[in-house]
Write a protein that holds these residues in place. Structure first.
Motif, mmCIF file in Angstrom:
data_model
loop_
_atom_site.group_PDB
_atom_site.id
_atom_site.type_symbol
_atom_site.label_atom_id
_atom_site.label_comp_id
_atom_site.label_asym_id
_atom_site.label_seq_id
_atom_site.Cartn_x
_atom_site.Cartn_y
_atom_site.Cartn_z
ATOM 1 N N ASN A 83 -2.985 12.440 9.321
ATOM 2 C CA ASN A 83 -3.110 10.925 10.237
ATOM 3 C C ASN A 83 -2.227 10.204 9.758
ATOM 4 N N PHE A 84 -1.476 10.295 9.043
ATOM 5 C CA PHE A 84 -0.265 9.623 8.560
ATOM 6 C C PHE A 84 1.182 10.338 8.437
ATOM 7 N N ASN A 85 2.220 9.689 9.081
ATOM 8 C CA ASN A 85 3.383 10.198 8.994
ATOM 9 C C ASN A 85 4.113 9.806 7.880
ATOM 10 N N LEU A 86 3.968 10.679 6.491
ATOM 11 C CA LEU A 86 4.532 10.346 5.243
ATOM 12 C C LEU A 86 5.825 11.138 5.008
ATOM 13 N N PRO A 87 6.465 10.697 4.115
ATOM 14 C CA PRO A 87 7.855 11.788 3.884
ATOM 15 C C PRO A 87 7.453 12.955 2.910
ATOM 16 N N ASP A 88 6.131 12.800 2.334
ATOM 17 C CA ASP A 88 5.734 14.059 1.597
ATOM 18 C C ASP A 88 5.023 15.175 2.477
ATOM 19 N N HIS A 89 4.812 16.101 2.237
ATOM 20 C CA HIS A 89 3.883 17.404 2.728
ATOM 21 C C HIS A 89 2.364 17.133 2.634
ATOM 22 N N SER A 90 2.005 16.241 2.402
ATOM 23 C CA SER A 90 0.294 15.972 2.275
ATOM 24 C C SER A 90 -0.467 16.446 3.391
ATOM 25 N N VAL A 91 -1.418 17.208 3.355
ATOM 26 C CA VAL A 91 -2.124 17.249 4.612
ATOM 27 C C VAL A 91 -3.595 16.990 4.249
ATOM 28 N N HIS A 117 2.391 10.568 -7.021
ATOM 29 C CA HIS A 117 2.518 9.533 -5.808
ATOM 30 C C HIS A 117 3.837 9.072 -5.723
ATOM 31 N N PRO A 118 4.558 8.285 -6.518
ATOM 32 C CA PRO A 118 5.825 7.750 -5.998
ATOM 33 C C PRO A 118 6.904 8.847 -5.796
ATOM 34 N N TYR A 119 6.687 9.854 -6.255
ATOM 35 C CA TYR A 119 7.880 10.826 -6.000
ATOM 36 C C TYR A 119 7.211 12.383 -5.218
ATOM 37 N N SER A 120 6.207 12.206 -4.502
ATOM 38 C CA SER A 120 5.519 13.250 -3.998
ATOM 39 C C SER A 120 6.259 14.505 -3.443
ATOM 40 N N ASP A 121 6.214 15.686 -3.858
ATOM 41 C CA ASP A 121 7.070 16.797 -3.067
ATOM 42 C C ASP A 121 8.513 16.485 -3.358
ATOM 43 N N HIS A 173 -6.213 14.792 1.767
ATOM 44 C CA HIS A 173 -4.997 14.535 0.679
ATOM 45 C C HIS A 173 -4.019 13.356 1.586
ATOM 46 N N ASN A 174 -3.674 13.686 2.876
ATOM 47 C CA ASN A 174 -3.024 12.987 3.501
ATOM 48 C C ASN A 174 -3.314 11.436 3.622
ATOM 49 N N ASN A 175 -4.535 11.282 3.932
ATOM 50 C CA ASN A 175 -5.268 10.069 3.859
ATOM 51 C C ASN A 175 -4.972 9.184 2.669
ATOM 52 N N HIS A 176 -5.364 10.003 1.418
ATOM 53 C CA HIS A 176 -5.139 9.447 0.031
ATOM 54 C C HIS A 176 -3.898 9.088 -0.127
ATOM 55 N N HIS A 177 -2.773 9.815 0.211
ATOM 56 C CA HIS A 177 -1.478 9.483 -0.207
ATOM 57 C C HIS A 177 -1.012 8.258 0.483
ATOM 58 N N ALA A 178 -1.584 8.270 1.809
ATOM 59 C CA ALA A 178 -1.359 6.815 2.677
ATOM 60 C C ALA A 178 -1.798 5.827 2.090
ATOM 61 N N ARG A 179 -3.158 5.587 1.695
ATOM 62 C CA ARG A 179 -3.887 4.532 1.182
ATOM 63 C C ARG A 179 -4.732 5.012 -0.056
ATOM 64 N N PRO A 180 -3.930 5.162 -1.235
ATOM 65 C CA PRO A 180 -4.405 5.548 -2.245
ATOM 66 C C PRO A 180 -5.601 4.761 -2.927
ATOM 67 N N HIS A 223 -9.401 9.603 -11.626
ATOM 68 C CA HIS A 223 -8.513 9.328 -10.180
ATOM 69 C C HIS A 223 -8.614 8.091 -9.643
ATOM 70 N N ARG A 224 -10.195 7.635 -9.240
ATOM 71 C CA ARG A 224 -10.373 6.233 -8.576
ATOM 72 C C ARG A 224 -10.256 5.339 -9.624
ATOM 73 N N LEU A 225 -10.739 5.208 -11.016
ATOM 74 C CA LEU A 225 -11.001 4.099 -11.721
ATOM 75 C C LEU A 225 -9.614 3.890 -12.438
ATOM 76 N N LEU A 226 -9.303 5.126 -12.962
ATOM 77 C CA LEU A 226 -7.966 4.803 -14.045
ATOM 78 C C LEU A 226 -6.574 4.764 -13.403
ATOM 79 N N SER A 227 -6.585 5.848 -12.380
ATOM 80 C CA SER A 227 -5.207 5.865 -11.910
ATOM 81 C C SER A 227 -4.879 4.783 -10.733
ATOM 82 N N HIS A 228 -5.906 4.597 -9.738
ATOM 83 C CA HIS A 228 -5.576 3.492 -8.873
ATOM 84 C C HIS A 228 -6.195 2.484 -8.873
ATOM 85 N N LYS A 229 -7.217 2.184 -9.937
ATOM 86 C CA LYS A 229 -7.895 1.073 -10.195
ATOM 87 C C LYS A 229 -8.436 0.519 -8.828
#
Length: 227
Positions: A197-205, A96-100, A220-227, A54-60
């Motif tokens: 905490n973030f108003n995102l177009p996906d359904h992450s909470v 991430h780019p096409y969430s939900d 998860h909502n925090n992560h989708h806003a600032r991965p 997750h943190r190292l390989l996906s999001h560097k």
């Protein structure tokens, strides 16, 4: 339906769950075995998935030494969620780019059971484009983990069993816990009650329980806003 089940189901998912049942029957409930399960779960889910895939390989999110990357990548393989190349490609390129949306392979918009359980065993792998992991495809070690993935899983089970059957049984229990933990995040952190905490177009909470006990990914909502 059987024709639609992919090789991951037959070679990893089904054998792992059969071994899990055998492990539960064989294992004694004592502090030593519970400690081994906790240790394997920490290594696999915490370091392998949380830190490595997750943190190292996906999001560097950070840089580290070559052998540290190799170790967390191997632990990520043990999570039985696919090779690092596969996991990162799905997470970085589709989730991430096409969430939900329809392009998100494990979104609950396709059904709760699909998001929780069915997507990894029924997706058509030939439809997946590995266009989002060129950095990993250039690495010989990551290509090895990818093309030898099934052998790595079975080899690890065999070596653990030959050393001590208890090692194999506790390893499998930890792997199944880690696997279904990720399934829970796919489902419950994209549906139902939670806070945002973030108003995102996906359904992450965000969900407190998953955040506290699933290595932070439940926020998860925090992560989708600032991965």
């Amino acid at each position: 339906m059987l024709k639609k089940l992919n090789s991951y189901f037959w070679l990893i998912f089904l054998p792992a769950h059969i071994l899990f049942v055998v492990s539960i029957v064989k294992l004694e409930i004592n502090y030593f075995n519970l400690t081994l399960i906790l240790l394997f779960w920490t290594l696999i889910s915490g370091y392998g998935v949380g830190v490595g895939l997750h943190r190292l390989l996906s999001h560097k999110s950070f840089k580290t030494w070559y052998w540290a990357e190799v170790m967390v990548s191997y632990l990520g393989c043990l999570a039985i969620q696919g090779s690092p190349i596969f996991w990162v490609n799905m997470h970085r390129g589709y989730h991430h780019p096409y969430s939900d949306t329809d392009k998100d392979f494990h979104s609950p918009i396709k059904g709760k059971l699909w998001a929780y359980l069915l997507w990894p065993i029924m997706i058509e792998y030939h439809s997946i484009k590995f266009d989002f992991v060129n950095d990993l495809l250039r690495k010989k070690t990551q290509r090895f983990f990818h093309f030898m993935y099934f052998f790595i899983i079975w080899g690890s089970w065999l070596v653990a069993y030959l050393v001590n059957p208890v090692l194999c049984f506790t390893l499998v229990v930890a792997q199944i816990i880690s696997l279904h933990q990720e399934f829970c995040v796919n489902l419950f952190c994209h549906t139902g009650k939670g806070y945002r905490n973030f108003n995102l177009p996906d359904h992450s909470v965000n969900r407190y329980f998953f955040g506290l006990f699933f290595w932070g990914v439940g926020y998860h909502n925090n992560h989708h806003a600032r991965p």
